[in-house]
Design an enzyme around this catalytic site. Structure first.
Site, PDB file in Angstrom:
ATOM      1  N   LEU A 178     -12.616 -14.631  23.704  1.00 38.51           N
ATOM      2  CA  LEU A 178     -12.898 -15.223  22.400  1.00 38.51           C
ATOM      3  C   LEU A 178     -13.240 -16.693  22.630  1.00 38.51           C
ATOM      4  O   LEU A 178     -12.396 -17.581  22.496  1.00 38.51           O
ATOM      5  CB  LEU A 178     -11.675 -15.073  21.482  1.00 38.51           C
ATOM      6  N   ALA A 179     -14.479 -16.950  23.018  1.00 40.20           N
ATOM      7  CA  ALA A 179     -14.897 -18.301  23.402  1.00 40.20           C
ATOM      8  C   ALA A 179     -16.412 -18.388  23.273  1.00 40.20           C
ATOM      9  O   ALA A 179     -17.147 -18.149  24.231  1.00 40.20           O
ATOM     10  CB  ALA A 179     -14.461 -18.605  24.836  1.00 40.20           C
ATOM     11  N   GLU A 180     -16.880 -18.743  22.071  1.00 42.10           N
ATOM     12  CA  GLU A 180     -18.307 -18.689  21.787  1.00 42.10           C
ATOM     13  C   GLU A 180     -19.122 -19.634  22.673  1.00 42.10           C
ATOM     14  O   GLU A 180     -20.234 -19.289  23.082  1.00 42.10           O
ATOM     15  CB  GLU A 180     -18.555 -18.992  20.311  1.00 42.10           C
ATOM     16  N   GLN A 216     -19.436 -12.792  16.347  1.00 45.68           N
ATOM     17  CA  GLN A 216     -18.866 -11.821  15.418  1.00 45.68           C
ATOM     18  C   GLN A 216     -19.171 -12.129  13.958  1.00 45.68           C
ATOM     19  O   GLN A 216     -19.486 -11.229  13.186  1.00 45.68           O
ATOM     20  CB  GLN A 216     -17.345 -11.738  15.607  1.00 45.68           C
ATOM     21  N   ASP A 262     -20.845 -15.398  11.190  1.00 51.44           N
ATOM     22  CA  ASP A 262     -21.639 -16.621  11.091  1.00 51.44           C
ATOM     23  C   ASP A 262     -20.822 -17.889  11.310  1.00 51.44           C
ATOM     24  O   ASP A 262     -21.240 -18.802  12.017  1.00 51.44           O
ATOM     25  CB  ASP A 262     -22.338 -16.679   9.725  1.00 51.44           C
ATOM     26  N   GLY A 263     -19.644 -17.961  10.692  1.00 47.14           N
ATOM     27  CA  GLY A 263     -18.826 -19.156  10.791  1.00 47.14           C
ATOM     28  C   GLY A 263     -18.189 -19.371  12.146  1.00 47.14           C
ATOM     29  O   GLY A 263     -17.589 -20.430  12.391  1.00 47.14           O
ATOM     30  N   PRO A 304     -18.443 -23.311  17.533  1.00 49.12           N
ATOM     31  CA  PRO A 304     -18.034 -23.720  18.881  1.00 49.12           C
ATOM     32  C   PRO A 304     -19.162 -23.638  19.906  1.00 49.12           C
ATOM     33  O   PRO A 304     -19.118 -24.332  20.928  1.00 49.12           O
ATOM     34  CB  PRO A 304     -16.904 -22.739  19.216  1.00 49.12           C
ATOM     35  N   HIS A 314     -16.242 -16.344   7.311  1.00 48.55           N
ATOM     36  CA  HIS A 314     -16.822 -15.022   7.552  1.00 48.55           C
ATOM     37  C   HIS A 314     -18.016 -14.723   6.653  1.00 48.55           C
ATOM     38  O   HIS A 314     -18.527 -13.611   6.672  1.00 48.55           O
ATOM     39  CB  HIS A 314     -15.769 -13.925   7.338  1.00 48.55           C
TER      40      HIS A 314
END
Length: 323
Positions: free
Chosen positions: A58-60, A82, A84-85, A89, A129
């Site tokens: 979990l690390a855009e 996953q 838009d918001g 990062p 989200h």
């Protein structure tokens, strides 16, 4: 022609791209074993293996940064963000690296990364989200920004995005994931073209993504008042297909732009300015905008009041005729 949901159409598009080119890899949070939070990548890891459909941390920022490195080594990564918001990062990697590498290298380096982003509201989700952040990326030179609105475009636009050498921000309207339509065995438009989805003579309604269906409903409702609305699905947000847009506005003499994002400095502002410059002597009224309010996206129980609906679109059309 098969009838597919929008989410399944993207899945089949990704599948075909992976079959056609072994350098296409899919990566993101839960895209493999789970098949994605919206099941868009369902079954791909089973068929292509964990080395081509990669479950990431979990690390855009790391997802996009790794994709850039892979692209520089000849791969064609498609990253799933996953929601838009969650893209923020990774913002620096996208706007400072992905968008700039081709220009920075004098055209010697290509970075064919596709960043898929489920976008917009309408699903009753919590904070971060349901955002519409396309203006950030459309403002960034070096990126293509596109948004599908139905299964036909979902399938073919993702394949076209992966076939090119440009970095592409690929928006998918999450509230339309379950809409169904036929998907043909050939694309009907290039990636950088808008589509007239409903011809009309009285006013041009420009829109994209999840708002296309809403605007089509508004156009049908307007016939009761004797108004014939032309609906144009922009499809490509950067670059804009100004030739198609201008042909429509030159014909109707009126223009309304509708999107879910807030109107202030949103894409509608750029479209409105471009239409005014290109079609000034044909316009019978100012270009009007319909969008979300200039506030953070509200809690789910208030989103029906926030999102532009049929009535707000028709109100803008009425105001256009009042000039």
């Amino acid at each position: 022609m098969p009838v597919l949901t929008l989410s399944h159409a993207i899945n089949t598009g990704l599948r075909q791209a992976m079959e056609d080119d072994p350098k296409v890899v899919v990566m993101g949070q839960d895209v493999g074993r789970l098949g994605g939070v919206f099941r868009v990548t369902d079954g791909l890891q089973k068929d292509f293996g964990a080395d081509r459909v990669i479950d990431t941390p979990l690390a855009e920022a790391s997802i996009v940064g790794t994709a850039i490195g892979l692209a520089l080594r000849g791969y064609r990564p498609v990253c799933e963000i996953q929601f838009d918001g969650f893209v923020y990062p990774a913002f620096s990697q996208i706007v400072a690296q992905l968008a700039k590498l081709r220009a920075r290298s004098g055209g010697r380096l290509a970075v064919p990364v596709v960043v898929r982003i489920p976008v917009g509201g309408g699903i009753g989700a919590v904070e971060h989200h349901s955002e519409s952040n396309e203006a950030y990326f459309a403002h960034t030179a070096g990126l293509r920004v596109v948004c599908c609105s139905g299964p036909q475009d979902a399938h073919w636009m993702v394949r076209q995005a992966l076939a090119g050498d440009d970095p592409v921000i690929f928006y998918e309207p999450k509230r339309r994931y379950w809409s169904k339509a036929e998907v043909s065995d050939e694309p009907d438009l290039p990636l950088d073209r808008a589509r007239v989805v409903r011809p009309g003579r009285d006013v041009t309604l420009l829109t994209y993504g999840g708002m296309v269906a809403t605007c089509l409903q508004a156009a049908e409702a307007a016939t009761e008042d004797g108004r014939d609305i032309e609906v144009v699905d922009l499809r490509t947000l950067s670059p804009l297909d100004m030739d198609t847009i201008a042909r429509s506005v030159d014909k109707t003499g009126r223009c309304v732009v509708a999107h879910e994002a807030p109107t202030f400095a949103g894409l509608g502002a750029e479209v409105g300015a471009a239409v005014t410059e290109r079609c000034f002597y044909r316009l019978e009224a100012p270009v009007l905008r319909v969008g979300g309010f200039n506030t953070p996206y509200p809690p789910a129980k208030f989103e029906d009041r926030y999102l532009p609906d049929l009535d707000r679109v028709l109100d803008a059309v009425d105001r256009s005729f009042a000039w």
